[in-house]
Write a protein that holds these residues in place. Structure first.
Motif, PDB file in Angstrom:
ATOM      1  N   PRO A   1       0.936   1.696   7.978  1.00 28.94           N
ATOM      2  CA  PRO A   1       1.857   2.434   8.160  1.00 28.94           C
ATOM      3  C   PRO A   1       1.379   3.722   7.639  1.00 28.94           C
ATOM      4  O   PRO A   1       1.923   4.622   8.318  1.00 28.94           O
ATOM      5  CB  PRO A   1       2.993   2.319   7.749  1.00 28.94           C
ATOM      6  CG  PRO A   1       2.235   0.719   6.632  1.00 28.94           C
ATOM      7  CD  PRO A   1       1.419  -0.268   7.500  1.00 28.94           C
ATOM      8  N   LEU A   2       1.272   3.967   6.460  1.00 32.15           N
ATOM      9  CA  LEU A   2       0.527   5.200   6.211  1.00 32.15           C
ATOM     10  C   LEU A   2      -0.579   6.359   7.184  1.00 32.15           C
ATOM     11  O   LEU A   2      -0.495   7.369   7.639  1.00 32.15           O
ATOM     12  CB  LEU A   2      -0.043   4.791   5.053  1.00 32.15           C
ATOM     13  CG  LEU A   2       0.717   4.181   3.507  1.00 32.15           C
ATOM     14  CD1 LEU A   2      -0.056   3.832   1.982  1.00 32.15           C
ATOM     15  CD2 LEU A   2       1.408   5.187   3.155  1.00 32.15           C
ATOM     16  N   CYS A   3      -2.120   5.342   7.300  1.00 33.12           N
ATOM     17  CA  CYS A   3      -3.035   5.800   8.611  1.00 33.12           C
ATOM     18  C   CYS A   3      -1.803   6.173   9.504  1.00 33.12           C
ATOM     19  O   CYS A   3      -2.405   7.067  10.141  1.00 33.12           O
ATOM     20  CB  CYS A   3      -3.186   4.742   8.260  1.00 33.12           C
ATOM     21  SG  CYS A   3      -4.462   4.007   7.590  1.00 33.12           S
ATOM     22  N   LEU A   4      -0.982   5.536  10.391  1.00 32.46           N
ATOM     23  CA  LEU A   4      -0.271   5.640  11.618  1.00 32.46           C
ATOM     24  C   LEU A   4       0.528   7.271  11.431  1.00 32.46           C
ATOM     25  O   LEU A   4       0.979   7.506  12.156  1.00 32.46           O
ATOM     26  CB  LEU A   4       0.392   4.691  11.359  1.00 32.46           C
ATOM     27  CG  LEU A   4       0.145   3.464  12.131  1.00 32.46           C
ATOM     28  CD1 LEU A   4       0.993   2.297  13.000  1.00 32.46           C
ATOM     29  CD2 LEU A   4      -0.569   3.537  13.386  1.00 32.46           C
TER      30      LEU A   4
ATOM     31  N   GLN B   1       1.641   0.722   1.143  1.00 29.07           N
ATOM     32  CA  GLN B   1       1.603   0.565   2.221  1.00 29.07           C
ATOM     33  C   GLN B   1       2.994  -0.724   2.158  1.00 29.07           C
ATOM     34  O   GLN B   1       3.980  -0.729   3.287  1.00 29.07           O
ATOM     35  CB  GLN B   1       0.483  -0.831   2.464  1.00 29.07           C
ATOM     36  CG  GLN B   1      -0.547   0.158   2.985  1.00 29.07           C
ATOM     37  CD  GLN B   1      -2.023  -0.213   3.812  1.00 29.07           C
ATOM     38  OE1 GLN B   1      -1.605  -1.804   3.013  1.00 29.07           O
ATOM     39  NE2 GLN B   1      -2.368  -0.300   4.245  1.00 29.07           N
ATOM     40  N   ARG B   2       2.919  -0.940   1.243  1.00 25.04           N
ATOM     41  CA  ARG B   2       4.422  -2.457   1.212  1.00 25.04           C
ATOM     42  C   ARG B   2       5.114  -2.166   0.849  1.00 25.04           C
ATOM     43  O   ARG B   2       6.721  -2.447   1.726  1.00 25.04           O
ATOM     44  CB  ARG B   2       4.602  -3.119  -0.456  1.00 25.04           C
ATOM     45  CG  ARG B   2       3.094  -4.720   0.281  1.00 25.04           C
ATOM     46  CD  ARG B   2       2.937  -5.554  -0.984  1.00 25.04           C
ATOM     47  NE  ARG B   2       3.233  -5.079  -1.913  1.00 25.04           N
ATOM     48  CZ  ARG B   2       1.624  -4.939  -2.323  1.00 25.04           C
ATOM     49  NH1 ARG B   2       0.666  -5.593  -1.501  1.00 25.04           N
ATOM     50  NH2 ARG B   2       1.482  -4.611  -3.885  1.00 25.04           N
TER      51      ARG B   2
ATOM     52  N   LEU C   1      -7.757   4.437  -2.612  1.00 29.42           N
ATOM     53  CA  LEU C   1      -7.589   3.463  -2.130  1.00 29.42           C
ATOM     54  C   LEU C   1      -7.010   1.965  -2.999  1.00 29.42           C
ATOM     55  O   LEU C   1      -6.698   0.793  -2.472  1.00 29.42           O
ATOM     56  CB  LEU C   1      -9.584   3.182  -1.779  1.00 29.42           C
ATOM     57  CG  LEU C   1     -10.189   4.149  -0.447  1.00 29.42           C
ATOM     58  CD1 LEU C   1     -10.715   3.651  -0.702  1.00 29.42           C
ATOM     59  CD2 LEU C   1      -9.307   4.133   0.698  1.00 29.42           C
ATOM     60  N   ARG C   2      -7.659   1.959  -3.896  1.00 27.35           N
ATOM     61  CA  ARG C   2      -6.889   1.269  -5.047  1.00 27.35           C
ATOM     62  C   ARG C   2      -5.127   0.790  -4.678  1.00 27.35           C
ATOM     63  O   ARG C   2      -4.521  -0.245  -5.359  1.00 27.35           O
ATOM     64  CB  ARG C   2      -7.256   1.535  -6.359  1.00 27.35           C
ATOM     65  CG  ARG C   2      -8.663   1.028  -6.858  1.00 27.35           C
ATOM     66  CD  ARG C   2      -8.946   1.692  -8.040  1.00 27.35           C
ATOM     67  NE  ARG C   2     -10.219   2.471  -7.953  1.00 27.35           N
ATOM     68  CZ  ARG C   2     -10.380   3.623  -8.685  1.00 27.35           C
ATOM     69  NH1 ARG C   2      -9.651   3.062 -10.005  1.00 27.35           N
ATOM     70  NH2 ARG C   2     -11.627   3.578  -9.173  1.00 27.35           N
ATOM     71  N   VAL C   3      -4.898   2.020  -4.972  1.00 23.61           N
ATOM     72  CA  VAL C   3      -3.116   1.483  -4.244  1.00 23.61           C
ATOM     73  C   VAL C   3      -2.747   1.937  -3.589  1.00 23.61           C
ATOM     74  O   VAL C   3      -1.165   1.786  -3.126  1.00 23.61           O
ATOM     75  CB  VAL C   3      -2.422   2.674  -5.670  1.00 23.61           C
ATOM     76  CG1 VAL C   3      -3.169   2.972  -6.936  1.00 23.61           C
ATOM     77  CG2 VAL C   3      -2.740   3.978  -5.112  1.00 23.61           C
ATOM     78  N   ARG C   4      -3.470   2.271  -2.092  1.00 23.63           N
ATOM     79  CA  ARG C   4      -3.154   1.615  -0.814  1.00 23.63           C
ATOM     80  C   ARG C   4      -2.168   0.856  -0.544  1.00 23.63           C
ATOM     81  O   ARG C   4      -1.555   0.728   0.290  1.00 23.63           O
ATOM     82  CB  ARG C   4      -4.224   1.962  -0.425  1.00 23.63           C
ATOM     83  CG  ARG C   4      -3.842   2.130   1.121  1.00 23.63           C
ATOM     84  CD  ARG C   4      -5.557   2.409   1.928  1.00 23.63           C
ATOM     85  NE  ARG C   4      -5.029   1.334   3.460  1.00 23.63           N
ATOM     86  CZ  ARG C   4      -5.993   1.726   4.619  1.00 23.63           C
ATOM     87  NH1 ARG C   4      -7.064   1.041   4.040  1.00 23.63           N
ATOM     88  NH2 ARG C   4      -5.784   1.422   5.766  1.00 23.63           N
TER      89      ARG C   4
END
Length: 120
Positions: A19-22, A116-117, A109-112
């Motif tokens: 969802p972040l990427c979108l 996302q959740r 990237l570690r907290v992605r």
């Protein structure tokens, strides 16, 4: 007929299941009014991948011509393709700036997964 060659188009692979990427890709699409970027959803198994699909899902990638960028360098390449963001992308060509952006990207990237959740 277009005067642009395939080398003029930046291909960006993104995780359509994120969802972040979108959200980010939606913003980049709005900003890319001249259509200098071809966005490819790597989560779609029907899409061809030039690299390992999992690698493309794990880390942001872009390609212009024969050059493949990843991580912060891929973001910088995308920014350079969008006129309003081009100054930021040009600034990111400086090694200390790109290094700092890469450090920040690796931390992100570690907290992605947690982010996302929250966004879902």
């Amino acid at each position: 007929m277009s005067d642009r060659s395939d080398d003029d188009i930046l291909t960006v692979w993104y995780d359509g299941g994120c969802p972040l990427c979108l959200r980010e890709i939606a913003l980049m699409r709005r900003l890319d009014r001249a259509n200098h970027i071809h966005f490819v959803d790597v989560a779609d198994p029907a899409q061809p991948c030039p690299l390992d699909r999992q690698l493309l899902l794990d880390r942001f990638h872009a390609r212009k011509g024969t050059v493949i960028y990843d991580g912060a360098a891929a973001f910088a390449a995308m920014w350079r393709a969008i006129p309003v963001l081009r100054p930021l992308g040009e600034l990111a060509r400086l090694p200390p700036i790109l290094w700092g952006l890469e450090v920040a990207y690796r931390r992100f990237l570690r907290v992605r997964p947690i982010l996302q959740r929250w966004v879902r």
